[in-house]
Design a protein around this motif. Structure first.
Motif, PDB file in Angstrom:
ATOM      1  N   GLY A 182       0.808  -1.211   0.000  1.00 27.33           N
ATOM      2  CA  GLY A 182       0.000   0.000   0.000  1.00 27.33           C
ATOM      3  C   GLY A 182       0.837   1.254   0.000  1.00 27.33           C
ATOM      4  N   THR A 183       1.979   1.229   0.681  1.00 33.78           N
ATOM      5  CA  THR A 183       2.842   2.404   0.718  1.00 33.78           C
ATOM      6  C   THR A 183       3.345   2.754  -0.672  1.00 33.78           C
ATOM      7  OG1 THR A 183       3.549   1.666   2.897  1.00 33.78           O
ATOM      8  CG2 THR A 183       4.820   3.431   1.894  1.00 33.78           C
ATOM      9  N   GLN A 184       3.625   1.725  -1.473  1.00 37.89           N
ATOM     10  CA  GLN A 184       4.142   1.961  -2.813  1.00 37.89           C
ATOM     11  C   GLN A 184       3.059   2.447  -3.777  1.00 37.89           C
ATOM     12  OE1 GLN A 184       5.898  -1.829  -3.726  1.00 37.89           O
ATOM     13  NE2 GLN A 184       7.379  -1.684  -2.063  1.00 37.89           N
ATOM     14  N   LEU A 185       1.787   2.350  -3.371  1.00 40.31           N
ATOM     15  CA  LEU A 185       0.680   2.820  -4.208  1.00 40.31           C
ATOM     16  C   LEU A 185       0.425   4.308  -4.019  1.00 40.31           C
ATOM     17  CD1 LEU A 185      -1.412   1.726  -6.245  1.00 40.31           C
ATOM     18  CD2 LEU A 185      -2.912   1.218  -4.314  1.00 40.31           C
ATOM     19  N   ARG A 186       1.211   4.966  -3.157  1.00 43.89           N
ATOM     20  CA  ARG A 186       0.952   6.361  -2.821  1.00 43.89           C
ATOM     21  C   ARG A 186       1.285   7.329  -3.950  1.00 43.89           C
ATOM     22  NH1 ARG A 186       3.076   6.956   3.423  1.00 43.89           N
ATOM     23  NH2 ARG A 186       1.717   5.379   4.335  1.00 43.89           N
ATOM     24  N   GLN A 204      -1.085 -10.104  -2.794  1.00 44.54           N
ATOM     25  CA  GLN A 204      -0.310  -8.952  -2.330  1.00 44.54           C
ATOM     26  C   GLN A 204      -0.860  -7.657  -2.905  1.00 44.54           C
ATOM     27  OE1 GLN A 204       3.778  -9.975  -3.334  1.00 44.54           O
ATOM     28  NE2 GLN A 204       4.229 -10.419  -1.191  1.00 44.54           N
ATOM     29  N   GLN A 205      -1.272  -7.680  -4.175  1.00 41.88           N
ATOM     30  CA  GLN A 205      -1.811  -6.475  -4.802  1.00 41.88           C
ATOM     31  C   GLN A 205      -3.156  -6.084  -4.195  1.00 41.88           C
ATOM     32  OE1 GLN A 205      -1.430  -8.126  -8.830  1.00 41.88           O
ATOM     33  NE2 GLN A 205      -0.178  -6.347  -9.370  1.00 41.88           N
ATOM     34  N   ILE A 206      -4.007  -7.075  -3.906  1.00 36.33           N
ATOM     35  CA  ILE A 206      -5.290  -6.790  -3.255  1.00 36.33           C
ATOM     36  C   ILE A 206      -5.049  -6.200  -1.876  1.00 36.33           C
ATOM     37  CG2 ILE A 206      -7.392  -7.816  -2.320  1.00 36.33           C
ATOM     38  CD1 ILE A 206      -7.423  -7.645  -5.332  1.00 36.33           C
ATOM     39  N   LYS A 207      -4.109  -6.774  -1.145  1.00 36.27           N
ATOM     40  CA  LYS A 207      -3.783  -6.247   0.181  1.00 36.27           C
ATOM     41  C   LYS A 207      -3.237  -4.820   0.072  1.00 36.27           C
ATOM     42  CE  LYS A 207      -1.135  -7.288   4.379  1.00 36.27           C
ATOM     43  NZ  LYS A 207      -0.468  -5.983   4.482  1.00 36.27           N
ATOM     44  N   ALA A 208      -2.482  -4.562  -0.986  1.00 40.72           N
ATOM     45  CA  ALA A 208      -1.941  -3.215  -1.188  1.00 40.72           C
ATOM     46  C   ALA A 208      -3.065  -2.198  -1.348  1.00 40.72           C
ATOM     47  CB  ALA A 208      -1.022  -3.191  -2.409  1.00 40.72           C
ATOM     48  N   ILE A 209      -4.115  -2.558  -2.103  1.00 42.84           N
ATOM     49  CA  ILE A 209      -5.263  -1.653  -2.282  1.00 42.84           C
ATOM     50  C   ILE A 209      -5.954  -1.419  -0.946  1.00 42.84           C
ATOM     51  CG2 ILE A 209      -7.528  -1.411  -3.372  1.00 42.84           C
ATOM     52  CD1 ILE A 209      -6.397  -2.913  -5.794  1.00 42.84           C
ATOM     53  N   ARG A 210      -6.123  -2.480  -0.161  1.00 38.95           N
ATOM     54  CA  ARG A 210      -6.756  -2.336   1.152  1.00 38.95           C
ATOM     55  C   ARG A 210      -5.935  -1.422   2.064  1.00 38.95           C
ATOM     56  NH1 ARG A 210     -10.635  -5.825   2.642  1.00 38.95           N
ATOM     57  NH2 ARG A 210     -11.156  -7.557   1.266  1.00 38.95           N
ATOM     58  N   TRP A 212      -3.615   0.744   1.306  1.00 33.42           N
ATOM     59  CA  TRP A 212      -3.557   2.112   0.770  1.00 33.42           C
ATOM     60  C   TRP A 212      -4.835   2.877   1.110  1.00 33.42           C
ATOM     61  CZ3 TRP A 212      -6.959   3.800  -3.125  1.00 33.42           C
ATOM     62  CH2 TRP A 212      -6.693   5.064  -3.663  1.00 33.42           C
ATOM     63  N   THR A 213      -5.982   2.206   0.987  1.00 30.11           N
ATOM     64  CA  THR A 213      -7.253   2.854   1.306  1.00 30.11           C
ATOM     65  C   THR A 213      -7.314   3.220   2.779  1.00 30.11           C
ATOM     66  OG1 THR A 213      -8.366   1.582  -0.445  1.00 30.11           O
ATOM     67  CG2 THR A 213      -9.758   2.631   1.207  1.00 30.11           C
ATOM     68  N   LYS A 214      -6.983   2.281   3.639  1.00 29.88           N
ATOM     69  CA  LYS A 214      -7.070   2.515   5.084  1.00 29.88           C
ATOM     70  C   LYS A 214      -6.066   3.569   5.552  1.00 29.88           C
ATOM     71  CE  LYS A 214      -8.772  -2.154   6.028  1.00 29.88           C
ATOM     72  NZ  LYS A 214      -8.466  -3.477   6.653  1.00 29.88           N
ATOM     73  N   VAL A 295     -13.072   4.421   5.800  1.00 29.49           N
ATOM     74  CA  VAL A 295     -12.375   3.161   6.068  1.00 29.49           C
ATOM     75  C   VAL A 295     -10.989   3.534   6.586  1.00 29.49           C
ATOM     76  CG1 VAL A 295     -11.480   1.013   5.114  1.00 29.49           C
ATOM     77  CG2 VAL A 295     -13.635   1.944   4.261  1.00 29.49           C
ATOM     78  N   GLY A 296     -10.805   3.458   7.895  1.00 35.04           N
ATOM     79  CA  GLY A 296      -9.555   3.943   8.468  1.00 35.04           C
ATOM     80  C   GLY A 296      -9.414   5.433   8.211  1.00 35.04           C
ATOM     81  N   ASP A 297      -8.284   5.825   7.665  1.00 33.99           N
ATOM     82  CA  ASP A 297      -8.063   7.222   7.309  1.00 33.99           C
ATOM     83  C   ASP A 297      -8.543   7.535   5.899  1.00 33.99           C
ATOM     84  OD1 ASP A 297      -7.022   7.922   9.705  1.00 33.99           O
ATOM     85  OD2 ASP A 297      -4.923   7.909   9.085  1.00 33.99           O
ATOM     86  N   GLY A 298      -8.995   6.523   5.166  1.00 35.93           N
ATOM     87  CA  GLY A 298      -9.425   6.726   3.792  1.00 35.93           C
ATOM     88  C   GLY A 298     -10.938   6.717   3.650  1.00 35.93           C
ATOM     89  N   LYS A 299     -11.390   6.843   2.405  1.00 38.20           N
ATOM     90  CA  LYS A 299     -12.821   6.845   2.106  1.00 38.20           C
ATOM     91  C   LYS A 299     -13.085   5.976   0.884  1.00 38.20           C
ATOM     92  CE  LYS A 299     -13.790  11.517   3.894  1.00 38.20           C
ATOM     93  NZ  LYS A 299     -14.856  11.186   4.857  1.00 38.20           N
TER      94      LYS A 299
END
Length: 791
Positions: A182-186, A204-210, A212-214, A295-299
């Motif tokens: 997720g950090t690399q998706l910033r 891993q990619q699905i987890k990255a989206i999750r 990153w969103t949170k 969702v966490g800090d994201g929307k």
């Protein structure tokens, strides 16, 4: 040999020496294999990238020669004169006749026009090509789109100026563009998933989206009849529980104004479902067309139709409609300016220099030592030798004594520094209310001798060496390789008694959270706070505005009682911000003054930076300190002395009292710049604008609760003390009215709320000035007393 021949030989020798010195590193040869090794490079997504976040550099290597085994790297951190700081690399092995594609992640801020990709074998560059791409500033709103039709969200690139004042870039993504963390998706701010098969992504990619969103990402889930392509793996992130597909005869709720409606000539297909959390923005009957929730800090924004479906896709009002919708859904996140990691963590960078075991000896000891030395080397020695009539010995004894003293000083320094590597880590852990945490840290290590060193940082995230200006060469001396579960950083030819530093940002899962059971009653904030994290805390403070309660220890699993007095009328002021930060210091440091800053005094400046973007610091907050490392750091094959400290922060949730009354402090509500008559400059805590006006929307909506406002307290401010004219929007007359009609002494009472607060909880305030030069207006600070009930 005549003079002319001597000159020729001398010039030839100089030319040879210059040629040798001009090679990479002065020693590393360059042997480009023309036609044998071919390198193709693609930077970012579609050749576009931003200077914030990690940028993927995709390198295609074609080997037309013999088998090759070496390092493929991207040289970054150019500071002029063809010198580079860092080689971001991956080991590669390419058989003869083979083609291989390698992705190397690089910090966007360090990519320049002079950066290059090279393949090195046995310390010799055998292929090299420049890095090309289009760089966008940190203010650009980058929107990634995963869709079957690459033109699906092009209308987002034509959003009208006004409420969204940043430039917008829409990037059509493929599965290979989604990173593993997720950090690399910033590199992107918003991700649109529409009619795209998520089963083409790995876990891993699905987890990255999750992740990153949170951690603050803005996610849009759409697709209409094709909703199942995303609902199988991301259904839990959606505010709507989708049950199937249906059709509607009209889209009357999706409108900009009465003159430009969507005209349907046939039933329009949408996904059907029920709102399970969050807020519905638009509905047709009982069918939610758009809904959003946190969702966490994201929307996450749910859209019930395919964004590429006609007639909506070609609707003339589509871009204007989405401009308004994005503001409603994501608020101030839309216009947030992203900063480079180097700028976000500078207090940690400075604090990392302050290694506790490397304290400079007290000046008084130096004075005493040199006083004794001067006494012995001067009058004492002179007196003794004069009595023996051996004054000539002074010429030998004094130099020897100086050498001995110098060796003594060096030995004391060497003993103090020790024979092993000293690793010092400072960090900040921002706990979320979902068991996750966003972290930033700087790991410094001090070396006792000249050598090559490898630092390994465990975990996934974004890692960047912090280098000094003198650490450059054509072939860099810092080599970094990012793996899915760790990052290796090789520092080559490190000078003895010197320090190297590396910055890291990570999102941690399953770290626990600070549980709070707090409520405002009888002029005080009362209740309990429990440490259900994995971090034992010390020197803890719980604060609400200027009110602070100190707790010496808060062990894992332990609870404390909170009793903080509060006054709703007392707003958080900008000039109090540092005072609020100082409360986070351990008590024994608060009275030390600032003649010599400790590492903790430097670190608390991170709190000011984290709050500065909103300009609000009154939210009930816990700050504590832990000696637990944020990131596991290993220096390979070395004896290491570890020392670490981290500042842990958590916003504390306040629940209504038994009768439903509650106070929401400044910082609770999202404040968004929703329009302006002139171009404005974003200054993080507000804006600067020429003569004209600017409008802010204050969103009072609290997810899952109905809020009845008794008193709304407003504090407005200007860094340059400009007096702005103020107007408040009347939602009944659809017009702005003088500020004094809605507020008395900056307080809106309950009899005014039905007029000046919209049905969905929005307050709109316009500020204007007529001065010739640019003036500053800060984000309005708002707190509310009221009563809540479940929706």
């Amino acid at each position: 040999m005549n003079t002319v021949q001597y000159k020729r030989w001398f010039l030839a020798l100089c030319a040879f020496l210059l040629l040798v010195a001009g090679g990479p590193g002065g020693l590393v040869g360059t042997a480009l294999a023309e036609g044998k090794i071919q390198l193709g490079v693609t930077v970012g997504i579609e050749g576009k990238y931003r200077e914030t976040g990690m940028v993927p550099v995709v390198v295609t290597v074609k080997n037309g020669g013999a088998d090759v085994e070496g390092e493929l790297y991207v040289a970054t951190g150019e500071r002029g004169n063809n010198q580079f700081a860092v080689a971001n690399y991956q080991p590669v092995s390419i058989a003869s006749g083979a083609t291989k594609q390698v992705t190397i992640l690089v910090p966007g801020q360090e990519l320049h026009n002079s950066s290059y990709v090279a393949l090195m074998q046995n310390n010799t560059i055998i292929a090299k090509t420049p890095v090309t791409g289009r760089l966008y500033s940190e203010d650009t709103l980058m929107i990634g789109v995963l869709a079957e039709n690459r033109d699906t969200a092009n209308f987002l690139g034509a959003l009208p100026k006004g409420s969204i004042h940043n430039d917008v870039q829409v990037l059509s993504m493929k599965a290979e563009n989604v990173p593993a963390t997720g950090t690399q998706l910033r590199m992107i701010d918003m991700l649109v998933i529409n009619n795209f098969a998520l089963d083409s992504l790995n876990e891993q990619q699905i987890k990255a989206i999750r992740d990153w969103t949170k951690s603050g990402g803005m996610l849009i889930l759409a697709g209409g009849a094709q909703y199942k392509k995303w609902s199988g793996v991301l259904a839990d992130l959606s505010p709507v529980e989708v049950t199937g597909v249906t059709s509607v005869q009209t889209l009357a709720s999706l409108k900009v104004d009465k003159t430009n409606p969507i005209e349907l000539t046939s039933p329009f297909t949408v996904s059907n479902g029920t709102l399970k959390t969050g807020k519905a923005l638009y509905s047709e009957g009982n069918i939610p067309l758009m809904a959003v929730h946190n969702v966490g800090d994201g929307k996450v924004l749910y859209v019930a139709y395919d964004l590429a479906a006609e007639p909506v896709a070609s609707w003339a009002g589509n871009s204007r409609f989405w401009s308004d919708t994005l503001i409603k859904a994501f608020g101030s996140s839309i216009n947030d300016s992203k900063t480079r990691m180097y700028d976000r963590i500078w207090p940690l960078r400075d604090a990392a220099d302050r290694i506790p075991s490397l304290r400079i000896p007290e000046v008084s000891w130096f004075a005493l030592f040199f006083g004794i030395y001067a006494l012995i080397a001067g009058p004492v020695l002179f007196y003794l030798l004069r009595r023996k009539r051996k004054q000539s010995y002074m010429w030998v004894i004094v130099p020897v004594l100086s050498v001995v003293a110098g060796i003594g000083i060096f030995s004391i320094g060497a003993i103090q520094r020790g024979s092993g590597v000293k690793v010092h880590q400072v960090g900040v852990i921002q706990l979320q209310n979902n068991g996750q945490a966003n972290t930033a840290s700087v790991t410094a290590f001090f070396v006792p001798r000249n050598d090559d060193y490898r630092l390994t940082l465990k975990g996934e995230g974004m890692t960047e060496p912090l280098f000094e200006l003198n650490q450059h060469d054509e072939v860099p001396k810092i080599w970094i390789s990012m793996q899915p579960d760790q990052t290796n950083i090789d520092f080559r030819d490190v000078e003895f008694w010197s320090m190297r530093k590396v910055a890291t940002e990570q999102s941690l899962s399953d770290v626990g959270k600070i549980e709070s059971n707090l409520a405002y009653e009888n002029g005080a904030l009362k209740g309990t706070v429990t440490n259900n994290t994995k971090f034992p805390l010390r020197d803890v403070t719980i604060s609400s505005g200027m009110q602070v309660q100190e707790i010496p220890q808060l062990a894992v699993g332990s609870s404390i009682e909170v009793n903080l007095p509060f006054t709703p009328q007392q707003q958080a002021r900008q000039n109090r911000r540092w005072q609020n930060m100082a409360h986070a210091l351990p008590q024994h440091m608060q009275s030390n003054g600032y003649q010599t800053e400790t590492r903790e005094q430097v670190m608390v400046e991170m709190l000011e930076m984290m709050d500065r973007s909103s300009g609000q610091s009154e939210v009930v907050k816990l700050v504590g300190w832990t000696d637990t490392p944020v990131v596991e750091a290993v220096v390979q094959n070395e004896s290491v002395e570890h020392n670490s400290i981290a500042m842990v922060t958590s916003a504390l949730q306040v629940t209504p009292s038994k009768d439903g009354h509650i106070y929401y402090p400044t910082g609770t509500f999202d404040v968004t710049m929703s329009g302006s008559s002139v171009p404005v400059d974003d200054f993080g805590d507000g804006y600067r604008l020429p003569a004209g006006d600017i409008t802010f929307d204050i969103n009072l909506d609290q997810e899952g609760q109905d809020l009845t406002v008794n008193n709304l307290y407003l504090y407005t401010w200007s860094e340059d003390n400009t007096t702005f004219e103020k107007e408040v929007y009347n939602w009944k007359t659809k017009a702005f009215e003088p500020f004094e009609k809605a507020f008395m002494n900056n307080v809106m009472t309950s009899d005014k709320t039905a007029t000046y607060i919209s049905g969905d909880g929005m307050v709109r305030i316009k500020f204007a000035h007529q001065f010739e030069d640019h003036r500053h207006i800060g984000y309005p600070n708002v707190s509310v007393e009221g009563k809540v009930s479940k929706k």
